[in-house]
Design a protein around this motif. Structure first.
Motif, PDB file in Angstrom:
ATOM      1  N   ALA A   1      -5.191  -1.789  -0.435  1.00  0.00           N
ATOM      2  CA  ALA A   1      -4.065  -2.942  -1.068  1.00  0.00           C
ATOM      3  C   ALA A   1      -4.793  -3.669  -2.087  1.00  0.00           C
ATOM      4  O   ALA A   1      -4.372  -4.051  -3.126  1.00  0.00           O
ATOM      5  CB  ALA A   1      -3.346  -3.703  -0.118  1.00  0.00           C
TER       6      ALA A   1
ATOM      7  N   TYR B   1      -0.728  -9.035   3.270  1.00  0.00           N
ATOM      8  CA  TYR B   1      -0.580  -7.370   3.293  1.00  0.00           C
ATOM      9  C   TYR B   1       0.670  -7.223   4.022  1.00  0.00           C
ATOM     10  O   TYR B   1       0.807  -7.730   5.100  1.00  0.00           O
ATOM     11  CB  TYR B   1      -1.789  -6.826   3.868  1.00  0.00           C
TER      12      TYR B   1
ATOM     13  N   HIS C   1       0.894  -1.247   0.101  1.00  0.00           N
ATOM     14  CA  HIS C   1       0.078   0.073   0.157  1.00  0.00           C
ATOM     15  C   HIS C   1       0.882   1.126   0.008  1.00  0.00           C
ATOM     16  O   HIS C   1       0.361   2.507   0.416  1.00  0.00           O
ATOM     17  CB  HIS C   1      -0.968   0.028   1.183  1.00  0.00           C
TER      18      HIS C   1
END
Length: 411
Positions: free
Chosen positions: A385, A206, A122
């Motif tokens: 994301a 993530y 991200h």
């Protein structure tokens, strides 16, 4: 499908672990790092930031700095400060801060999963910040700072973590900042296979924190892959050191803003402009720590206010709907002229762990305006994301920080 593997861990011996474990390399500037190594000569920071071993006239990124890092690393292995486990295992890393515990799986993640976006990002990375860690990893042939990864919780993994915690920990200590650290080992073949299989059922992992460390580890791995003879895909450089936490245990703290000037506006004009831009501005009797989305604390001329974003400036977009974006798009850019918070010297950022008092102190020292933020949620991070978008700068502040040097992955 995520490939999350056990590995042969290099780690400090039990007697020295508490002294050896160090905060991440990028928490300190050079002067602070040098003082920390003077305070605790055994700290892993002397390997992570080997410029601490030289006088100030030696450049932080000089060749001899990386050679010194390698020398100190190999010496720590030779003298028994670091030991090497001979079996491939997962490790449990439990951190407790303010009576709140989060527990992660220490493992290695696939550079191909990173490249193919199974491991999602991200943030953009900067080549200059990557270069240092690329050289560090390459010089040591080891990854020493784990990447902080997050995943949607799995009952199977939770069960294995709970079972592992019934055993005696490898390490249990409280660091100088009051964080309790406990580490457990999982090398039972059935448990190892259960965890490996459970991660293979997870579609997305993530990066919560550590984008530059991850990018650097991947670039070193790809370089070694291109140079390898008799390449098999099993080589350790195909994987990078990680700690993976379930989303249900993670807490993101607020990341607050302080501003140097009002861009030529008086306080009255600025408050009026905020109202015209879609905020309700309410005077407060005490410091404002926002308790819900789309609300902000504001400190101006010794007084606290609560700002509430009206419906007209809210958004369902995963990025524009973030509180940091609402403030940026409707206040910082149009009213204060701060269009790029990454480079504008008129704005600074204060991690929520420092508290609201720090905002008041900054306004008494070198700033005139402060905003306290409602924290970005882990679900918001996942949504950004998943959409292959980027978070605005300084959107998340994770605590507690993972220690470097407790787990090392040789490549």
């Amino acid at each position: 499908m995520a490939i999350i593997r056990p590995f042969e861990c290099v780690r400090p011996n039990t007697e020295v672990a508490a002294r050896f474990a160090a905060l991440p390399y990028d928490v300190y500037n050079r002067e602070e790092a040098t003082k920390e190594v003077e305070r605790e000569p055994m700290s892993f920071l002397k390997i992570d930031r080997a410029e601490t071993q030289f006088s100030e006239d030696v450049d932080t990124y000089a060749d001899e700095v990386y050679l010194k890092a390698r020398e100190l690393f190999l010496k720590a292995i030779e003298d028994g400060t670091l030991i090497t486990d001979s079996d491939k295992a997962y490790y449990i890393y439990e951190l407790t801060m303010d009576n709140r515990t989060q527990t992660g799986i220490v493992a290695t993640a696939s550079i191909d999963d990173y490249e193919n976006n199974v491991i999602k990002k991200h943030e953009n990375t900067r080549a200059d910040k990557e270069a240092d860690r690329i050289r560090h990893v390459d010089s040591l042939s080891a990854q020493t700072g784990p990447i902080f990864l997050a995943y949607r919780a799995s009952e199977a993994i939770n069960a294995e973590v709970k079972k592992a915690k019934e055993n005696a920990p490898l390490y249990s200590f409280v660091s100088n900042d009051g964080i309790r650290h406990r580490v457990f080992k999982i090398n039972n073949p059935e448990s190892v296979m259960c965890i490996k299989n459970a991660f293979e059922k997870i579609d997305s992992i993530y990066i919560a924190d550590g984008h530059h460390r991850a990018a650097s580890a991947v670039k070193v791995g790809l370089k070694r892959r291109s140079e390898a003879k008799n390449y098999t895909g099993e080589e350790e450089f195909n994987y990078f050191l990680s700690v993976l936490f379930p989303d249900e245990e993670l807490m993101i703290m607020d990341y607050n803003r302080v501003i140097k000037d009002l861009n030529g506006l008086s306080s009255i004009q600025f408050i009026k402009a905020l109202e015209d831009k879609g905020f309700d501005v309410l005077e407060a009797k005490e410091a404002v720590k926002p308790s819900k989305k789309a609300s902000f604390g504001m400190y101006l001329e010794g007084k606290w206010y609560e700002l509430r974003a009206r419906e007209e400036i809210l958004s369902t977009d995963p990025v524009d709907g973030l509180d940091v974006a609402i403030l940026q798009n409707n206040c910082l850019t149009p009213l204060l002229g701060i269009s790029d918070p990454k480079t504008d010297k008129r704005i600074d950022f204060v991690g929520g762990i420092r508290g609201l008092k720090e905002l008041e102190e900054r306004c008494n020292k070198d700033c005139v305006l402060a905003f306290s933020m409602y924290p970005t949620s882990i679900q918001e991070l996942f949504a950004v994301a998943d959409a292959n978008r980027l978070m605005p700068p300084k959107s998340t502040w994770f605590e507690p920080k993972l220690r470097s040097g407790l787990f090392i992955h040789r490549i």
